[in-house]
Motif scaffolding. Structure first.
Motif, PDB file in Angstrom:
ATOM      1  N   LYS A  78      42.433  26.991 -31.632  1.00  0.00           N
ATOM      2  CA  LYS A  78      42.619  25.757 -32.386  1.00  0.00           C
ATOM      3  C   LYS A  78      41.275  25.099 -32.712  1.00  0.00           C
ATOM      4  N   CYS A 132      40.408  22.706 -29.275  1.00  0.00           N
ATOM      5  CA  CYS A 132      40.672  23.134 -27.898  1.00  0.00           C
ATOM      6  C   CYS A 132      40.805  24.652 -27.853  1.00  0.00           C
ATOM      7  N   CYS A 155      43.225  26.582 -27.112  1.00  0.00           N
ATOM      8  CA  CYS A 155      44.581  27.131 -27.188  1.00  0.00           C
ATOM      9  C   CYS A 155      44.659  28.162 -28.308  1.00  0.00           C
ATOM     10  N   THR A 211      49.735  25.078 -25.770  1.00  0.00           N
ATOM     11  CA  THR A 211      49.349  23.665 -25.807  1.00  0.00           C
ATOM     12  C   THR A 211      48.513  23.311 -24.572  1.00  0.00           C
ATOM     13  N   CYS A 212      47.791  22.212 -24.695  1.00  0.00           N
ATOM     14  CA  CYS A 212      46.982  21.693 -23.593  1.00  0.00           C
ATOM     15  C   CYS A 212      46.885  20.179 -23.763  1.00  0.00           C
ATOM     16  N   CYS A 237      45.591  19.100 -27.501  1.00  0.00           N
ATOM     17  CA  CYS A 237      46.429  19.224 -28.692  1.00  0.00           C
ATOM     18  C   CYS A 237      47.802  18.576 -28.511  1.00  0.00           C
ATOM     19  N   ASN A 289      42.850  28.699 -22.836  1.00  0.00           N
ATOM     20  CA  ASN A 289      43.999  28.075 -22.192  1.00  0.00           C
ATOM     21  C   ASN A 289      45.181  29.031 -22.083  1.00  0.00           C
TER      22      ASN A 289
HETATM   23 ZN   LIG Z   1      45.236  22.808 -26.918  1.00  0.00          ZN
END
Ligand SMILES: [Zn+2]
Lengths: 477, 97
Positions: free
Chosen positions: A22, A25, A27, A39-40, A43, B71
């Motif tokens: 993204k 971030c 992700c 997601t994190c 976001c 992540n």
């Molecule tokens: Zn994220």
């Protein structure tokens, strides 16, 4: 006398960039994950989380700017666009208003009356929103933030287009440039390219712009063309009844072939932009810009010139092959293996195009490998299989990327060149069709064709028609 | 105070910010906003000839991440913050365009 109206169209095109992660971030941007698995805190707009810019987003945006003749703003920054909507977790979208990365570009399109320049006002970087799914069962909405924070560039054109054909030509050109750069796959249907149409009408000859509307939800070139026609008619009808056009956002419903206003008047569009304090400015040094320039891949115009020089294929073929990046890639990779550009071009121009049409496919959906096409050309050239068998094998390659050598072996499709075996079959055909034999001997050339056909049929297509022809003539002499 | 914020303006700003203000709060906000605009007017009156425009308070630029996935799926932790969740998603009142 009725007034003649001119249509004035500008486009806002959103393109999803092909980064792995993204914009702010780490992700994944991969498609098709279960809701909210990519997601994190950043976001999903959790308090205290901080965005960090993905370097690749700057590179792609600058690359698109360079390829569309823009000036790159070597000092650019981000701003917040404030609005409330459940797909926007922060209650603001990080975008660029005051200092976008690219400005003042243009691309050239081909129209019926020659080449036309369409101005690009600016290109800016921003983040995508999440996705809302309506839940019928509980009458609520569910939010999936997997797309939230996916990097976008918005390409804002000048109001330089006058009809649907020019709009489609512009989008087509833009898509091709971006695909060639590898910055996005630009699929309208899947939403990786989205076009909003700003349209107004004015009496022909006037240089004052009329009040414009913005149309959203246009998922195909056909929908765009229909929406432009529909909106033009709607506005002209209003004006000729002495009414006025309201500046508003309208949503196109392609099934009903009509648009309707999306937001009510009370719902003010006042985004109160302000500089994004969580991100520091981006400074693109001369060296960085030069290295982005140096890495620009070859675009279509350059490819066309090179194809002519290097491969000696007809202009018509080169035009079609370069009209999609995927096609050009297959052409070049296959030619590199087999060294036979004209033959590769023929397979792409004839059988590939035919099968694409039959299966309603776009070039970027082609999955067969250059290796297998090169093997097929080799098998045909050395006479291992004849041309009608080759077509059959190609269909397998096209659909399943089958290895042609293995397939020909397994299915026993090799051309029978053993003269003894051929003669045996031919003699049987002659005995079975005395009437045709008599016809041929009495001067009816056509009868020979029939006998060749019967032989090929008996051989299940695996004979060399040339050889069959010769042996038949010999036997009948 | 040179800048007077009208009742309509404070109403409008309240709608944009999704704030419901009591009458006392509205009066206070009108005062505060007026003062802020006065301050901006004062800044606008200063001579900034030869001063570089400042786009950020820190003299830092180009803070980047590389394009590498960092992540993993932490959906459960993320959704633990949701006021309501359903089927792996944030549940919100029905929203249609
Ligand atoms: Zn994220």
């Amino acid at each position: 006398m009725s007034i003649q109206y001119e249509t004035v169209i500008g486009l806002e095109v959103h393109v999803e960039l092909a980064t792995k992660t993204k914009i702010f971030c780490g992700c994944s941007t991969a498609f098709g994950g279960a809701p909210n698995t990519h997601t994190c805190p950043v976001c999903t707009g959790m308090p205290g989380s901080l965005p960090v810019l993905n370097r690749q987003v700057v590179e792609y945006a600058a690359a698109v700017g360079l390829a569309t003749n823009c000036t790159i703003n070597q000092h650019c920054k981000f701003d917040r666009k404030n609005y409330f909507y459940p797909d926007n977790p922060q209650n603001y979208q990080i975008s660029q208003l005051y200092e976008p990365i690219c400005r003042n570009g243009y691309i050239e399109i081909d129209t019926a009356s020659g080449t036309k320049k369409i101005g690009i006002h600016e290109i800016h970087m921003e983040e995508d929103a999440g996705k809302l799914i309506h839940d019928e069962w509980e009458d609520c909405s569910l939010v999936d933030f997997n797309r939230s924070g996916v990097p976008l560039i918005e390409i804002v054109s000048e109001p330089d287009m006058r009809n649907a054909e020019e709009v489609i030509a512009y989008l087509d050109k833009l898509r091709l440039i971006i695909q060639y750069l590898g910055a996005s796959d630009c699929k309208l249907q899947e939403g990786s390219m989205r076009a909003d149409v700003n349209l107004s009408v004015r009496p022909a000859g006037s240089d004052v712009l009329g009040t414009r509307t913005e149309m959203k939800n246009l998922n195909s070139f056909k929908a765009i063309a229909r929406a432009i026609e529909g909106e033009r008619e709607r506005q002209i009808e209003l004006l000729s009844m002495g009414r006025t056009v309201t500046q508003e956002t309208r949503r196109w419903d392609d099934n009903k072939e009509a648009s309707y206003a999306m937001r009510s008047k009370e719902d003010a569009q006042d985004y109160r932009y302000f500089p994004e304090p969580d991100l520091v400015p981006v400074v693109i040094s001369d060296e960085w810009l030069a290295s982005i320039k140096a890495r620009q891949p070859e675009l279509r115009t350059q490819k066309l010139i090179r194809y002519k020089k290097e491969f000696d294929i007809p202009d018509y073929d080169a035009n079609i092959i370069t009209s999609a990046k995927r096609m050009a890639d297959i052409f070049e990779a296959t030619t590199a293996i087999c060294g036979k550009p004209k033959k590769v071009s023929n397979w792409l121009m004839v059988e590939t195009m035919r099968l694409m049409k039959e299966h309603e496919m776009e070039a970027d959906e082609l999955t067969f490998s250059p290796e297998n096409l090169a093997k097929l050309i080799q098998l045909t050239d050395e006479g291992t299989i004849n041309s009608s068998v080759a077509k059959e094998v190609f269909t397998k390659i096209f659909l399943e990327n089958t290895d042609p050598e293995q397939y020909v072996e397994e299915q026993g499709l090799k051309t029978v060149s053993d003269e003894g075996a051929l003669k045996e079959v031919i003699r049987k055909v002659i005995t079975d069709h005395p009437q045709s034999v008599a016809d041929y001997r009495s001067g009816k050339e056509k009868a020979l064709g029939f006998l060749v056909g019967q032989t090929m049929k008996a051989m299940k297509g695996k004979a060399d028609p040339q050889a069959v022809n010769q042996i038949l003539k010999g036997e009948l002499a | 105070m040179a800048n007077i914020i009208s009742d309509e303006m404070i109403e409008y700003v309240g709608i944009l910010a999704k704030l419901e203000l009591s009458d006392e709060e509205k009066e206070q906000a009108k005062q505060d906003m007026g003062n802020m605009l006065d301050y901006i007017d004062m800044l606008n009156g200063l001579d900034t000839e030869g001063v570089e425009p400042m786009s950020h308070v820190f003299p830092v630029h180009n803070v980047f991440r590389e394009d590498v996935v960092e992540n993993a799926d932490e959906r459960d932790k993320i959704l633990a913050n949701a006021p309501a969740a359903k089927e792996g998603a944030f549940k919100v009142p029905k929203t249609v365009e």
